[in-house]
Write a protein that holds these residues in place. Structure first.
Motif, PDB file in Angstrom:
ATOM      1  N   UNK A 236      40.184 -31.233  63.163  1.00  0.00           N
ATOM      2  CA  UNK A 236      38.728 -31.184  63.047  1.00  0.00           C
ATOM      3  C   UNK A 236      38.326 -31.590  61.635  1.00  0.00           C
ATOM      4  N   UNK A 237      37.074 -31.996  61.511  1.00  0.00           N
ATOM      5  CA  UNK A 237      36.554 -32.390  60.215  1.00  0.00           C
ATOM      6  C   UNK A 237      36.587 -31.210  59.249  1.00  0.00           C
ATOM      7  N   UNK A 283      35.117 -41.106  59.639  1.00  0.00           N
ATOM      8  CA  UNK A 283      36.426 -41.462  59.087  1.00  0.00           C
ATOM      9  C   UNK A 283      36.649 -40.597  57.854  1.00  0.00           C
ATOM     10  N   UNK A 284      37.809 -39.905  57.832  1.00  0.00           N
ATOM     11  CA  UNK A 284      38.166 -39.093  56.681  1.00  0.00           C
ATOM     12  C   UNK A 284      39.274 -39.805  55.919  1.00  0.00           C
ATOM     13  N   UNK A 285      39.125 -39.898  54.605  1.00  0.00           N
ATOM     14  CA  UNK A 285      40.098 -40.618  53.792  1.00  0.00           C
ATOM     15  C   UNK A 285      40.720 -39.681  52.760  1.00  0.00           C
ATOM     16  N   UNK A 286      42.044 -39.763  52.631  1.00  0.00           N
ATOM     17  CA  UNK A 286      42.727 -39.021  51.567  1.00  0.00           C
ATOM     18  C   UNK A 286      42.766 -39.916  50.338  1.00  0.00           C
ATOM     19  N   UNK A 357      45.312 -45.418  57.957  1.00  0.00           N
ATOM     20  CA  UNK A 357      44.991 -44.296  57.070  1.00  0.00           C
ATOM     21  C   UNK A 357      43.581 -43.759  57.304  1.00  0.00           C
ATOM     22  N   UNK A 358      42.841 -44.409  58.214  1.00  0.00           N
ATOM     23  CA  UNK A 358      41.529 -43.867  58.597  1.00  0.00           C
ATOM     24  C   UNK A 358      41.776 -42.678  59.523  1.00  0.00           C
ATOM     25  N   UNK A 359      41.472 -41.479  59.050  1.00  0.00           N
ATOM     26  CA  UNK A 359      41.643 -40.307  59.909  1.00  0.00           C
ATOM     27  C   UNK A 359      40.353 -40.138  60.709  1.00  0.00           C
ATOM     28  N   UNK A 360      40.503 -40.333  62.038  1.00  0.00           N
ATOM     29  CA  UNK A 360      39.334 -40.375  62.902  1.00  0.00           C
ATOM     30  C   UNK A 360      39.052 -38.985  63.467  1.00  0.00           C
TER      31      UNK A 360
END
Lengths: 370, 263
Positions: A236-237, A283-286, A357-360
């Motif tokens: 989850x976000x 999209x979550x990015x590290x 690497x795009x965490x969806x």
């Protein structure tokens, strides 16, 4: 009589459909969790997320509204706290001020009617484990916060409980001492072999200590997994943002060739897989998967690219850290190995990352936690 | 130079007030050693006859025994009941706790004479007038508020989370109370007990109403003696009581400061 020389093996904890309501307020809502024998499990979450409530339910300090908690297959719902044989370490230490350190540590053995010689030996041995053997005859008020918490730890483990619960035990201590005691707790966990359940709101602490982490939010468990799983594959976000640093890109998306494609500032940005389910996604990015380049042509082949302005550039010795603000105000942070030239604040730059690497994640509307 | 005058003034006023506070006692003590057979101030001569009279006269001595007996039982009874009540109030919290506390404290607020009349009326019907039980019941009622207040004050600073900790360490509720709660609220309990003892020992209004020739408490005996004849034995009794209370309270303070220092 129990032999205190042999190491107790940790117990399994099985939490099944547990709820705790205070009137209309659901402090805990239908939670399931299996904790393995001897595991170091952390409950991580913001305050009021239900982690301490869960701990109190395992300890027996509060009654559950619904569900069942099993300790090694044995249901403990109706067992009073003092018969559960579970050690608890509190954030506020809860040492008995009218007893010396030795008497505090002997207290659980006295309650179990352990004869004096065995009791004294166990107290000595346990105080040595927390390196407080020279403080046995002091009173708690004569000790520092860190020493008091070590006494509390000794007192909670002297009777070899199969489960040790800790409620933000290092919350009141300064950072340096906290880091030192984290290592101590980890060492003690290895020596004892008991099951440890550790409540904290500090994600770094949870990552350092735990075999697995359960992330709590609003009375539910969002995800359970190792630190690495939670960091690289958040479900989850909320989890993604709570653990580690991250940047979040929001925008409309379409499916194209088995992968989600977002349009951000008119530029297509790809993920490596399709979005699961309906509704808005992000999209979550590290930061370590993102690179920043002065020239767009320097960005790697096949990478997603967005342009923006450098708003922070820090030289860290081992690398550099950038924050790039793209039109619309979204900030993307990046951490890179040393570049040939440090970009300066205000400079135009291109951020780039690989589609995989795009965490969806589904957009649950949770804001960034700092 | 200008600062000295206010200091002298302040000192004088303090000494005068202190004198005023202890004056009645200072009058009583010399009178107890008087030679003449009536209560006059200033006394003349020196003798111990009134002290001798107190300890040899069966009536005086008997009253002391009655008073001590009553006060001791009252101290115990009021302390146990008051402590339990204070714990109950602390646990109840909220509105019901406020109401309970108010009810338990009423004996301090209601005028003694009103209480005395009520008690007397009930005692006549129940044949409790002039009995040890009668004194104990009445005095316990009067002493209870002091215990509730003293123990309540101790409990309000007691960290109830320690009881939770004790439970996690294997202590049953009862065991946790005796090993953790009780030792930590003991100063409050002891001062409540002292108050209860003193309340009973020098209670005179209610006792005057429910007294009988078979059982007369010391304050009632003093009152009766001084209204009938001015027997200087009352001065000896007063001095002894003064000495006893000074020792008890002094010891209490001493123990209190020692405890305070060891922590």
């Amino acid at each position: 009589m129990k032999d205190f020389a042999t190491k107790a093996k940790g117990a399994a904890i099985d939490i099944k459909g547990v709820s705790k309501h205070y009137g209309r307020f659901k402090a805990l809502d239908d939670v399931d969790l299996q904790i393995q024998p001897g595991e170091f499990m952390s409950f991580l979450g913001p305050s009021g997320s239900g982690k301490t409530t869960t701990l109190n339910l395992i300890a027996g300090f509060t009654d559950l509204t619904r569900g069942e908690i099993r300790l090694d297959e044995r249901s403990i719902g109706n067992t009073p706290a003092h018969k559960r044989n579970i050690g608890v370490v509190f954030q506020h230490y809860a040492l008995f001020p009218h007893m010396t350190v030795a008497k505090n540590v002997a207290y659980p053995l006295q309650q179990r009617r352990v004869p004096k010689p065995a009791r004294e030996a166990a107290v000595r041995e346990t105080l040595a484990k927390v390196q407080l053997q020279d403080f046995a005859h002091r009173y708690p008020s004569e000790l520092s916060g860190g020493q008091q918490q070590r006494v509390a730890l000794a007192r909670a483990m002297v009777f070899d409980p199969s489960v040790l619960l800790m409620d933000e035990p290092l919350g009141a201590l300064d950072k340096k001492l906290r880091e030192f005691l984290q290592l101590e707790i980890k060492r003690i966990h290895r020596e004892l072999g008991s099951t440890f359940v550790y409540v904290t709101h500090d994600q770094e602490e949870a990552l350092v200590l735990s075999d697995r982490i359960a992330v709590f939010n609003k009375g539910k468990i969002e995800q359970v997994g190792t630190g690495m799983e939670l960091y690289t594959k958040p479900r989850t976000l909320f989890v993604g943002q709570f653990i580690g640093e991250s940047s979040v890109l929001r925008g409309a998306h379409v499916e194209d060739g088995g992968a989600a494609v977002f349009t951000i500032n008119g530029t297509p940005v790809r993920a490596a897989r399709p979005a699961a389910g309906e509704g808005a996604h992000v999209i979550l990015l590290r930061p370590e998967t993102v690179s920043v380049h002065g020239a767009a042509s320097d960005a790697p082949e096949g990478a997603n690219r967005l342009t923006g302005t450098v708003t922070e550039a820090l030289y860290l010795g081992s690398g550099v850290k950038y924050e790039v603000t793209i039109p619309g105000g979204t900030v993307i942070s990046a951490r890179m190995a040393n570049a040939e030239r440090l970009l300066t604040i205000g400079e135009e730059a291109t951020v780039a990352w690989q589609p995989q690497d795009s965490i969806l994640l589904a957009d649950d509307g949770s804001a960034a936690q700092m | 130079m200008r600062r000295i005058l206010p200091r002298i003034l302040l000192g004088t006023i303090c000494v005068l007030i202190a004198l005023w506070l202890v004056a009645p006692t200072l009058v009583v003590v010399p009178m107890s050693f008087a030679e003449q057979k009536s209560l006059v101030f200033p006394p003349s001569g020196f003798s111990l006859q009134w002290y001798e009279n107190f300890f040899t006269n069966k009536q005086w001595y008997g009253s002391l025994i009655v008073s001590l007996k009553v006060a001791l039982i009252v101290a115990l009874l009021a302390t146990v009941l008051g402590t339990l009540a204070a714990i109950g109030i602390e646990r109840a919290k909220g509105r019901s706790a406020g109401i309970l506390r108010a009810i338990l404290i009423t004996p301090i607020i209601i005028p003694g004479v009103v209480m005395a009349i009520g008690i007397y009326a009930v005692y006549l019907d129940t044949r409790l007038v002039g009995t040890l039980t009668g004194y104990v019941l009445a005095h316990t009622m009067l002493a209870l508020p002091f215990v509730v207040i003293a123990v309540g004050a101790s409990l309000s600073v007691f960290d109830a989370r320690l009881e939770t900790a004790a439970a996690s360490l294997g202590a049953s509720r009862l065991s946790a109370f005796f090993t953790v709660t009780l030792p930590l609220i003991l100063p409050g309990i002891l001062s409540g007990m002292l108050f209860a003892f003193v309340t009973s020992f020098d209670e005179v209004i209610v006792s005057l109403f429910i007294t009988s020739p078979q059982a007369t408490t010391l304050p009632v005996r003093i009152f009766a003696s001084i209204t009938r004849d001015s027997d200087p034995t009352v001065a000896a009794v007063g001095s002894l009581t003064f000495l006893a209370t000074t020792i008890i309270i002094g010891a209490g303070l001493l123990v209190g400061t020692r405890r305070g220092r060891s922590k």
